[in-house]
Design a protein around this motif. Structure first.
Motif, PDB file in Angstrom:
ATOM      1  N   VAL A 196       0.840  -1.197   0.000  1.00  0.00           N
ATOM      2  CA  VAL A 196       0.000   0.000   0.000  1.00  0.00           C
ATOM      3  C   VAL A 196       0.880   1.254   0.000  1.00  0.00           C
ATOM      4  CG1 VAL A 196      -1.710   1.291   1.309  1.00  0.00           C
ATOM      5  CG2 VAL A 196      -1.929  -1.175   1.105  1.00  0.00           C
ATOM      6  N   MET A 201       3.400   5.574  -3.198  1.00  0.00           N
ATOM      7  CA  MET A 201       4.612   6.243  -3.684  1.00  0.00           C
ATOM      8  C   MET A 201       4.632   6.296  -5.204  1.00  0.00           C
ATOM      9  SD  MET A 201       7.940   5.580  -1.475  1.00  0.00           S
ATOM     10  CE  MET A 201       7.720   4.399  -0.221  1.00  0.00           C
ATOM     11  N   ILE A 202       4.207   5.181  -5.828  1.00  0.00           N
ATOM     12  CA  ILE A 202       4.157   5.178  -7.290  1.00  0.00           C
ATOM     13  C   ILE A 202       3.084   6.149  -7.773  1.00  0.00           C
ATOM     14  CG2 ILE A 202       3.471   3.739  -9.252  1.00  0.00           C
ATOM     15  CD1 ILE A 202       5.091   1.508  -8.044  1.00  0.00           C
ATOM     16  N   ASP A 203       2.012   6.295  -6.988  1.00  0.00           N
ATOM     17  CA  ASP A 203       0.961   7.254  -7.330  1.00  0.00           C
ATOM     18  C   ASP A 203       1.442   8.697  -7.188  1.00  0.00           C
ATOM     19  OD1 ASP A 203      -1.137   5.848  -8.284  1.00  0.00           O
ATOM     20  OD2 ASP A 203      -2.314   5.830  -6.448  1.00  0.00           O
ATOM     21  N   GLY A 204       2.647   8.866  -6.659  1.00  0.00           N
ATOM     22  CA  GLY A 204       3.201  10.212  -6.612  1.00  0.00           C
ATOM     23  C   GLY A 204       3.284  10.818  -5.232  1.00  0.00           C
ATOM     24  N   ARG A 213      -1.730  10.495   4.533  1.00  0.00           N
ATOM     25  CA  ARG A 213      -2.995  10.342   3.813  1.00  0.00           C
ATOM     26  C   ARG A 213      -3.382   8.897   3.565  1.00  0.00           C
ATOM     27  NH1 ARG A 213      -3.172  14.896  -0.785  1.00  0.00           N
ATOM     28  NH2 ARG A 213      -5.174  13.884  -1.131  1.00  0.00           N
ATOM     29  N   MET A 218      -5.494   4.317   7.834  1.00  0.00           N
ATOM     30  CA  MET A 218      -5.756   2.881   7.888  1.00  0.00           C
ATOM     31  C   MET A 218      -5.483   2.300   9.269  1.00  0.00           C
ATOM     32  SD  MET A 218      -4.465   1.819   4.104  1.00  0.00           S
ATOM     33  CE  MET A 218      -5.013   0.152   3.894  1.00  0.00           C
ATOM     34  N   SER A 299      -8.491  -3.836   1.397  1.00  0.00           N
ATOM     35  CA  SER A 299      -7.272  -3.339   0.785  1.00  0.00           C
ATOM     36  C   SER A 299      -6.575  -4.481   0.061  1.00  0.00           C
ATOM     37  CB  SER A 299      -6.357  -2.774   1.857  1.00  0.00           C
ATOM     38  OG  SER A 299      -5.077  -2.588   1.353  1.00  0.00           O
TER      39      SER A 299
ATOM     40  N   PRO B  72      10.253   6.596  -7.338  1.00  0.00           N
ATOM     41  CA  PRO B  72       9.173   5.980  -8.114  1.00  0.00           C
ATOM     42  C   PRO B  72       8.159   6.999  -8.646  1.00  0.00           C
ATOM     43  CG  PRO B  72       9.532   4.750  -6.087  1.00  0.00           C
ATOM     44  CD  PRO B  72      10.505   5.887  -6.080  1.00  0.00           C
ATOM     45  N   LYS B  73       7.861   8.006  -7.831  1.00  0.00           N
ATOM     46  CA  LYS B  73       6.803   8.942  -8.240  1.00  0.00           C
ATOM     47  C   LYS B  73       7.236   9.791  -9.430  1.00  0.00           C
ATOM     48  CE  LYS B  73       7.886  12.597  -4.853  1.00  0.00           C
ATOM     49  NZ  LYS B  73       8.002  13.830  -5.632  1.00  0.00           N
ATOM     50  N   TYR B  87      -6.395   1.510  -1.277  1.00  0.00           N
ATOM     51  CA  TYR B  87      -6.474   2.326  -0.067  1.00  0.00           C
ATOM     52  C   TYR B  87      -7.834   2.040   0.576  1.00  0.00           C
ATOM     53  CZ  TYR B  87      -2.977   4.566  -2.994  1.00  0.00           C
ATOM     54  OH  TYR B  87      -1.910   4.802  -3.821  1.00  0.00           O
ATOM     55  N   MET B  90     -10.578   4.653   1.431  1.00  0.00           N
ATOM     56  CA  MET B  90     -11.102   5.534   0.384  1.00  0.00           C
ATOM     57  C   MET B  90     -12.044   4.737  -0.511  1.00  0.00           C
ATOM     58  SD  MET B  90      -7.740   7.433  -1.044  1.00  0.00           S
ATOM     59  CE  MET B  90      -6.638   8.377  -0.012  1.00  0.00           C
ATOM     60  N   ASN B  95      -9.801   6.275  -4.612  1.00  0.00           N
ATOM     61  CA  ASN B  95      -8.662   5.418  -4.903  1.00  0.00           C
ATOM     62  C   ASN B  95      -8.071   5.772  -6.262  1.00  0.00           C
ATOM     63  OD1 ASN B  95      -7.626   2.893  -3.368  1.00  0.00           O
ATOM     64  ND2 ASN B  95      -9.769   3.064  -2.773  1.00  0.00           N
ATOM     65  N   PHE B  98      -6.539   9.508  -6.482  1.00  0.00           N
ATOM     66  CA  PHE B  98      -5.501   9.922  -5.517  1.00  0.00           C
ATOM     67  C   PHE B  98      -4.265  10.513  -6.204  1.00  0.00           C
ATOM     68  CE2 PHE B  98      -1.889   8.727  -2.663  1.00  0.00           C
ATOM     69  CZ  PHE B  98      -2.203   9.586  -1.636  1.00  0.00           C
ATOM     70  N   SER B  99      -3.792   9.817  -7.238  1.00  0.00           N
ATOM     71  CA  SER B  99      -2.558  10.292  -7.881  1.00  0.00           C
ATOM     72  C   SER B  99      -2.784  11.631  -8.573  1.00  0.00           C
ATOM     73  CB  SER B  99      -2.078   9.254  -8.896  1.00  0.00           C
ATOM     74  OG  SER B  99      -3.043   9.102  -9.913  1.00  0.00           O
ATOM     75  N   LYS B 101      -4.949  13.894  -7.691  1.00  0.00           N
ATOM     76  CA  LYS B 101      -5.057  14.934  -6.664  1.00  0.00           C
ATOM     77  C   LYS B 101      -3.678  15.341  -6.171  1.00  0.00           C
ATOM     78  CE  LYS B 101      -9.639  13.875  -4.864  1.00  0.00           C
ATOM     79  NZ  LYS B 101     -10.270  12.914  -3.952  1.00  0.00           N
ATOM     80  N   LEU B 102      -2.812  14.335  -6.000  1.00  0.00           N
ATOM     81  CA  LEU B 102      -1.454  14.648  -5.558  1.00  0.00           C
ATOM     82  C   LEU B 102      -0.745  15.524  -6.579  1.00  0.00           C
ATOM     83  CD1 LEU B 102      -0.096  11.296  -4.128  1.00  0.00           C
ATOM     84  CD2 LEU B 102      -0.652  13.356  -2.868  1.00  0.00           C
ATOM     85  N   ARG B 146      -6.713   2.715 -11.107  1.00  0.00           N
ATOM     86  CA  ARG B 146      -5.795   3.623 -10.441  1.00  0.00           C
ATOM     87  C   ARG B 146      -4.541   3.831 -11.296  1.00  0.00           C
ATOM     88  NH1 ARG B 146      -4.231   1.781  -4.478  1.00  0.00           N
ATOM     89  NH2 ARG B 146      -2.955   0.345  -5.647  1.00  0.00           N
ATOM     90  N   ARG B 150      -3.629   7.713 -14.726  1.00  0.00           N
ATOM     91  CA  ARG B 150      -2.455   8.569 -14.731  1.00  0.00           C
ATOM     92  C   ARG B 150      -1.831   8.681 -16.106  1.00  0.00           C
ATOM     93  NH1 ARG B 150       1.581   6.320 -11.038  1.00  0.00           N
ATOM     94  NH2 ARG B 150       2.644   8.129 -11.881  1.00  0.00           N
TER      95      ARG B 150
END
Lengths: 302, 352
Positions: A196, A201-204, A213, A218, A299, B72-73, B87, B90, B95, B98-99, B101-102, B146, B150
């Protein structure tokens, strides 16, 4: 699972019995608190229900009634010397401030520490964990004398400054609760899969955003559970509070002063004891909606 | 969209090297499957591309840019995990957004992208639901949603289907392939399931113990396995592999059974080889041929799987003929000579 009616009934009876056994002291305590003097002490028989309930005990400890007021209300002199020393309003306030303050401090530090211990690798990690656990093995009485000297030197004992008194107790309760809170929170963080974090982290997300967040929400349930424990430990703590401060009398310490040279004021003790359950009860009510199981449910594939 | 280049990448944990210098070029828009048994390093390689593991030595480049030290990001990749890693606190919409929004994208764009992804993945009715209220397949689709909102340069899938039941797995397989056909995003997909690899990949990379055994298209690795490991790993039931010695225009097993070779193949008299033939090329029948004794038969519906004893080795044959056989019956095989595989018994490499 299919259960017979008999099986279910027996189980229900057993449950009621067990609850009754554990609840009985609390019930008796509450009952004592509304008994008049003659019903608490009766040389002939144990008075269970045949008495006229009175709230005078509460009036004394929670409203600070004087002896004269008691006499007017009850038509008797109640067998008490001065009553002003039984007024516990400041005591309850002090206990609430100290318990809530120390719980908040403990949780902030514990959550951050536990996240680091759960997620990051650093050189002293294992040793740190053992050290944290080691703190829990040491009985407070073993270190009370050096602590008293330290507190004295720091100006948190033998002072008229109420604020310093609060700071002193909040600090020591936070220290007392930190090990258990850190270990508890670490296990809750460990239950949140690292995937998770990695997904976030990959999501930015940065490390802080991941923590704030994703992971923190959780472990809400864990935070609530740990906070309840810390609050109860702080609320019921006696020894440190007795030794480390002179200006603050927390509830457990205050109650011991009700045992006087002329006798134990069981009515007042039970009234304050019963009243002291209430803040803890309210605190648990406030956090209990977070105390739901399976917050991480969904999850992952179970 | 982007290509991915892996050059001479090694990975060590402590003193143990788990990836031994891998070179791999993944073309823009292709679907590459990393296939291998557990512990072969395929997930580690994927996680190094994602930036979740550090690279001990060598280089990884995405779209021509070296990304070894890049967070990674900042790699412009999206990853779908084996256990979804949603997540839990959420709902589906949050879910997926999320990316975005970030990245502080405008709300209108977020809504549009999430709506688009939900439409593609049939998640529109579930946007307000929480992961715990979804089935396994739906959760996996959320994880994919998800990733696609992106619009990443590269998709990384880490065994995304292994937690699903068999039927759903087949369905999701098709969905992922359709998604790729539609988006044409470079995809790296890790699995230990050779059926998944065969059905989805443009190219399969077969890994074992941290080295690449073979790279090729699905049919290429199936029809021309480069070595014994690949021959054994790809195909189910597995290829029959029989040890023997070349004797003229045939291979003689220790038990004396003689296996025919096609006339144009001559690996050298007396050479120790492994003779490989896939079950569907065994040509079982009742007439002349290599004699074997039937052990078990398994009707699958379209086919019949025959397990038989050939000179002490159990072999498998598949036929669509409705043969009636029972244990102990004698059966004869006439392997298709143009589909024979030969491997060197010492090195395990294919003999061409």
């Amino acid at each position: 699972m299919e259960q017979s009616v008999l099986h279910r009934t027996l189980r229900d009876i057993a449950a009621v019995l067990v609850v009754a056994i554990f609840m009985f002291p609390l019930f008796w305590w509450a009952l004592t608190s509304i008994k008049p003097m003659y019903a608490i002490f009766n040389k002939d028989h144990v008075v269970v229900f045949d008495f006229v309930p009175t709230l005078i005990n509460y009036a004394v400890v929670l409203l600070g009634w004087s002896r004269a007021e008691i006499a007017i209300e009850s038509g008797s002199t109640f067998g008490v010397g001065g009553t002003s020393s039984y007024d516990s309003r400041q005591t309850i306030l002090d206990s609430i401030i100290v318990s809530v303050g120390s719980t908040a401090l403990t949780m902030v530090v514990a959550v951050l520490a536990a996240y680091a211990l759960s997620r990051m690798t650093f050189r002293t990690r294992t040793g740190f964990l053992n050290w944290v656990l080691g703190q829990r093995f040491m009985p407070p009485i073993a270190i009370i004398v050096p602590l008293v000297l330290m507190y004295k030197a720091a100006g948190m004992r033998d002072t008229d400054n109420l604020f310093m008194g609060y700071v002193g107790l909040i600090l020591i309760y936070a220290l007392m609760n930190l090990p258990i809170a850190v270990l508890l929170m670490k296990s809750f963080f460990d239950d949140v899969p690292k995937d998770v974090d990695e997904a976030a982290m990959i999501d930015g997300a940065t490390r802080w955003q991941t923590f704030r967040r994703i992971v923190l929400p959780m472990v809400r349930g864990g935070i609530a559970a740990a906070a309840v424990l810390c609050f109860i430990f702080a609320w019921t703590e006696f020894l440190l509070s007795l030794f480390l401060t002179t200006i603050i009398r927390t509830v457990p310490v205050k109650i011991t002063t009700f045992v006087t040279s002329t006798g134990s004021e069981w009515g007042f003790i039970s009234a304050l004891g019963t009243a002291a359950v209430i803040p803890g009860f309210i605190f648990i009510l406030l956090v209990q909606r977070h105390l739901v199981r399976g917050l991480t449910l969904g999850s992952l594939k179970e | 969209m982007a290509s991915v280049t892996v050059s001479n990448v090694r990975k060590t944990y402590g003193d143990v090297e788990v990836i031994h210098g891998i070179d791999l070029d993944i073309a823009d828009g292709s679907f590459v499957v990393l296939l291998g048994p557990s512990g072969c390093g395929k997930s580690t390689l994927l996680r190094m591309i994602a930036g979740l593991e550090t690279v001990t030595s060598g280089d990884i480049a995405i779209a021509g840019r070296r990304v070894n030290g890049v967070h990674p990001k900042d790699r412009n990749i999206a990853m779908v995990f084996q256990n979804y890693a949603l997540y839990a606190h959420m709902n589906v919409k949050d879910n997926m957004s999320f990316s975005l929004k970030l990245a502080k994208r405008p709300q209108s764009e977020i809504d549009e992208k999430v709506g688009w992804a939900a439409r593609i993945l049939n998640l529109e009715p579930y946007l307000a639901r929480y992961p715990r209220e979804l089935s396994g397949g739906q959760r996996q689709r959320v994880a994919m949603g998800r990733a696609i909102v992106r619009d990443p340069a590269v998709f990384l899938f880490d065994e995304p289907l292994s937690n699903l039941d068999a039927k759903l797995r087949v369905q999701m397989r098709t969905e992922i392939k359709e998604l790729h056909e539609r988006l044409k995003t470079t995809t790296v997909y890790v699995t230990h399931d050779q059926i998944e690899a065969m059905t989805m990949a443009d190219r399969i990379v077969i890994l074992r113990d941290g080295i690449i055994e073979q790279i090729g298209s699905p049919l290429d690795v199936y029809d021309h396995p480069a070595n014994l490991f690949v021959a054994e790993f790809i195909g189910s039931p597995a290829m029959n592999l029989l040890k023997g010695v070349v004797d003229g225009n045939s291979v003689r097993m220790d038990s004396g059974v003689v296996l025919p070779l096609p006339p144009e193949r001559n690996p050298g008299q007396g050479r120790k080889v492994v003779y490989g033939v896939r079950p569907e090329h065994m040509g079982p029948g009742t007439g002349t041929g290599i004699k074997a004794t039937v052990n078990v038969t398994e009707p699958t519906g379209p086919d019949l799987h025959i397990y038989a004893d050939l000179g002490g080795e159990e072999i498998c044959a598949i036929t669509s003929e409705r043969l009636t056989l029972s244990r102990g019956d004698t059966i004869s095989f006439n392997p298709r000579l143009d589909r024979i595989h030969l491997f060197d018994a010492g090195t395990g490499k294919a003999i061409t």
